[in-house]
Enzyme design. Structure first.
Site, PDB file in Angstrom:
ATOM      1  CD1 TRP A 452      37.370  44.080  35.882  1.00 15.26           C
ATOM      2  CD2 TRP A 452      36.386  45.067  34.124  1.00 15.26           C
ATOM      3  NE1 TRP A 452      36.983  45.326  36.272  1.00 15.26           N
ATOM      4  CE2 TRP A 452      36.370  45.964  35.222  1.00 15.26           C
ATOM      5  CE3 TRP A 452      35.810  45.470  32.916  1.00 15.26           C
ATOM      6  CZ2 TRP A 452      35.803  47.238  35.144  1.00 15.26           C
ATOM      7  CZ3 TRP A 452      35.264  46.741  32.841  1.00 15.26           C
ATOM      8  CH2 TRP A 452      35.259  47.615  33.936  1.00 15.26           C
ATOM      9  CG  ASP A 453      40.781  38.191  29.669  1.00 12.26           C
ATOM     10  OD1 ASP A 453      40.324  38.288  28.513  1.00 12.26           O
ATOM     11  OD2 ASP A 453      41.573  37.295  30.010  1.00 12.26           O
ATOM     12  CE1 TYR A 454      34.790  39.094  33.950  1.00 14.77           C
ATOM     13  CE2 TYR A 454      33.827  41.293  34.074  1.00 14.77           C
ATOM     14  CZ  TYR A 454      34.277  40.138  34.698  1.00 14.77           C
ATOM     15  OH  TYR A 454      34.218  40.038  36.072  1.00 14.77           O
TER      16      TYR A 454
END
Length: 784
Positions: A452-454
């Site tokens: 999630w591109d966290y």
């Protein structure tokens, strides 16, 4: 006769106005009914279809001059009022798109229909006007976040060092707390601009923003501009003492950014370069300068610089470069770097390196796939490619001899199938590295199997944390999720209750997801509320219904909704959510954390390789294909990906305000002291056109905070061109000033050794994403 002619003229005008109003009502009704019918087929609210049909009926009657049209309009409005209160309650921002347009139309209709001699029309007009007035009052009602009091602390005497700011976070532990107390809640109303300094604009054609927090050491301020030029400034006048321009090659740079410089003084040394300023450049050099003169320190590396490309192998322009300065811990310069998101497998390594602050020699390298190799790779090899990188600032603990590294994702970001066990183990983790040897002491993962591109966006901030067994040396790691992990910095174990919760499943074919994710439930979360169709927003019913339709068309199962290939997914928080590189501030005396967070969902979808247009989804190359902010190739994996902000056609986020907040958290009680929307709509509006409305809404914000012993919280950050100070105890806004452009750095404060005067400094450069001005200013404030 003249009176009869006048009545006929007024009657004729009223007839024209009624027909015009009827035509507008017809368009509004159709604009609600047609998409409302489609929304209903998606399982959404029936309100828009019903209200739209009734509004069309009212329009027809009004066109024909029938009083029934006014009564129908009133019925629509009353029904809308009941539906709005049922769905949204007494929340002014939630009521605005539901009631705003019809309320305004109701007032106009009341004025048109008012006829002193016609009882029925007069009653309808009066009822409509009264209802509209009631709505106007309701629209200004806003939810309250409730404030809690905080006891003051005694103010110990300050030392000379207390007036300095030697790291971008003031301490290497990144607490962003100043012991200075000359500027207080009682006198801050007198704060005024003391001086401004021009730092220099980026190269022509290149977007840039000043994110640098200046350093104050001795009697000089040190900072960098968008070109990586280093500027030494007189702290009382703003005049430049010296400038060093590294003359960077900007090819491939997505945005010209420098988050600050680093300072080191060699113990026992005297003369030139005993004190040094370090800058990491966008073309991958680490340069050492004499703090007194700005000249290169020739004994550092070669001619005062070392290359950050040694051992990296092939690095296409723009695929790797540092944006944050090195952390100075025990005579070591510890540094990571930015790796381009989403382009391909085997992008440059996310290796973490430390250099000797005097000689520039490589002290060690931490390559997670080769943990026992701490030097340069052998000839013909490189550091492991594609590993998670650390693009934010790094923090550290001199006493423990640890560097705390916030890691991001392996590249590409939204797929898992290509990742090695090491990439899966360390992605989105904070890692504690021994600053003498580069060996890992511990690591803690904040998101498992992150697609999630966290990636961790901010440095960990250090604090002595209160526990049932007394104070423990801790770090607080902010995240894009709006969660704050509290870890023992000696062991990496959580110091607050942290649990694994089941999260949605259903990965794209060939992909995998973690069944659970960690939640630090022992700390307050500053994540936004769970999205729903009812929380979709807009300025009017028309953009709100558009957002509702888009919500229903996408998959959304709450936190960690999988991104699939069959339809879009809503990712909330998105990668602009929660905290960003600016991190948090901590008052170590009151033990209060101050954080600003964003609430900004994304609308993402994987695209099977066979369906991905190669002209659109291809890796970036200088001069051939620029880096896209939406279409990511992810070459070498089964999927490309499209990631776009979840916004309406008016370019306004589809989720309900606020879009940013600032909050204070009592670390002893683990409770929110206060929480407030950050910024007004003055400099924002549809299509990023300024509305000039000073209505507090909580606008998008990039930048951070500063806390002082006197109990002040300073922040700029917002899309609005404003610099503010809040009361740490209550959250009340105490002072604000208009900036020439947006301020997107952490402010800092210092005391002049010559005059004893306390200054507060904020860069003002604007940001291309926010369209809030373009400048190269450093602005200093002080009391008269």
């Amino acid at each position: 006769m003249a009176e009869e002619d006048g009545q006929r003229q007024r009657g004729g005008l009223r007839r024209v106005l009624e027909r015009a109003f009827g035509g507008i009502s017809l368009l509004a009704g159709m604009g609600m009914a047609l998409p409302g019918a489609y929304l209903l087929t998606l399982g959404g609210s029936a309100y828009y279809l019903v209200a739209g049909v009734l509004l069309v009926a009212a329009a027809v009657d009004l066109w024909r001059g029938r009083a029934r049209g006014a009564w129908l309009f009133l019925l629509v409005w009353l029904g809308t009022l009941g539906w709005a209160l049922w769905e949204a309650g007494l929340d002014g921002w939630a009521l605005l798109p539901r009631l705003g347009l019809l309320t305004g139309m109701g007032i106009v209709l009341a004025l048109i229909r008012w006829r002193p001699g016609a009882r029925t029309a007069r009653v309808a007009a009066t009822a409509t006007a009264a209802a509209a007035l009631l709505a106007s009052i309701g629209l200004i009602l806003t939810g309250s976040h409730g404030n809690a009091s905080l006891l003051p602390v005694a103010s110990p005497a300050t030392s000379a060092a207390d007036g300095e700011w030697q790291h971008i976070g003031r301490t290497v532990g990144a607490d962003r707390f100043s012991p200075l107390d000359q500027i207080t809640p009682a006198n801050i109303g007198k704060l005024q601009v003391a001086w401004t300094a021009h730092l220099g604009m980026p190269p022509k054609g290149l977007a840039g923003t000043i994110e640098a927090t200046p350093l104050m050491v001795g009697d000089t301020l040190y900072t960098c501009n968008m070109n990586n030029a280093v500027i030494a400034i007189d702290p009382d006048t703003g005049k430049t003492r010296w400038t060093f321009d590294p003359k960077i090659d900007p090819a491939g740079v997505a945005m010209a950014v420098c988050r600050g410089v680093a300072y080191h003084r060699q113990p026992g040394a005297a003369g030139p370069c005993a004190a040094r300023i370090f800058v990491a450049t966008l073309d991958n050099r680490l340069i050492a300068l004499d703090a007194a003169t700005g000249r290169r320190c020739r004994d550092f590396g070669r001619n005062g610089e070392v290359s950050l490309l040694d051992g990296m192998g092939d690095v296409p322009k723009g695929y790797y470069y540092p944006t944050s300065p090195p952390a100075v811990i025990r005579d070591r310069l510890v540094i990571g770097g930015r790796v381009a998101d989403g382009q391909m497998v085997n992008e440059p390594s996310g290796v973490i390196r430390a250099f000797d602050a005097v000689t520039g020699r490589l002290a060690w390298a931490w390559d997670m796939s080769r943990p026992d190799r701490h030097g340069l790779p052998p000839a013909g090899e490189t550091y492991t490619r594609g590993t998670p990188n650390a693009w934010p600032p790094i923090s550290g603990d001199d006493r423990l001899g640890l560097a705390f590294v916030p890691l991001g994702n392996p590249t590409p970001d939204y797929v898992m199938s290509h990742r090695t066990p090491e990439m899966r183990r360390y992605g989105s983790s904070v890692v504690a590295l021994d600053v003498e040897t580069g060996k890992e002491r511990w690591h803690y993962q904040t998101t498992h199997l992150d697609v999630w591109d966290y990636d961790l966006p901010a440095p960990a901030s250090l604090v002595d944390f209160p526990t049932a067994r007394g104070l423990r040396p801790a770090l607080i790691q902010p995240t894009k999720r709006g969660q704050f992990f509290v870890l023992d910095r000696e062991t990496g174990r959580p110091l607050v209750e942290t649990v694994e919760r089941a999260v949605p499943q259903g990965a794209a074919p060939g992909e995998s997801l973690s069944p659970t994710q960690p939640y630090p439930v022992g700390m307050p979360s500053l994540a936004g509320p769970r999205l729903s169709e009812a929380r979709m927003w807009g300025i009017t019913p028309f953009d709100q219904i558009w957002c509702r339709i888009r919500f229903r068309q996408a998959r959304y199962d709450g936190d960690f909704t999988p991104v699939g290939a069959d339809r879009p997914s809503i990712v909330s928080p998105g990668y602009f959510g929660g905290s960003n590189w600016s991190g948090i501030s901590i008052d170590p005396e009151r033990r209060v954390m101050v954080a600003n967070v964003m609430h900004f969902p994304m609308y993402n979808q994987l695209i099977a390789r066979a369906d991905a247009d190669p002209a659109v989804f291809q890796p970036a190359r200088v001069g051939r294909h620029p880096i896209s902010g939406e279409n990511w190739a992810q070459q070498g994996t089964p999927y490309a990906v499209r990631t776009v902000p979840f916004v309406s056609p008016l370019k306004i986020p589809c989720n309900q305000p606020p879009y940013s907040e600032i909050a204070a958290v009592d670390l002893g009680r683990r409770a929110v002291l206060w929480r407030e929307p950050l910024g007004t709509a003055r400099d924002t509006g549809p299509w990023n056109v300024a509305s000039h409305l000073p209505i507090r809404v909580g606008v998008p914000a990039l930048g951070g905070t500063l806390v002082t012993r006197s109990g002040l919280v300073f922040i700029a950050a917002t899309q609005e061109r404003a610099f503010r100070a809040f009361d740490l105890r209550s959250g009340h806004l105490l002072w604000q000033d208009r900036l020439p452009a947006g301020g997107h750095a952490n402010p800092m404060t210092y005391r002049s050794p010559r005059t004893g005067r306390q200054y507060v400094v904020i860069p003002a450069s604007g940001h291309s994403r926010f369209a809030n001005g373009s400048a190269d200013l450093l602005v200093a404030y002080a009391l008269p």
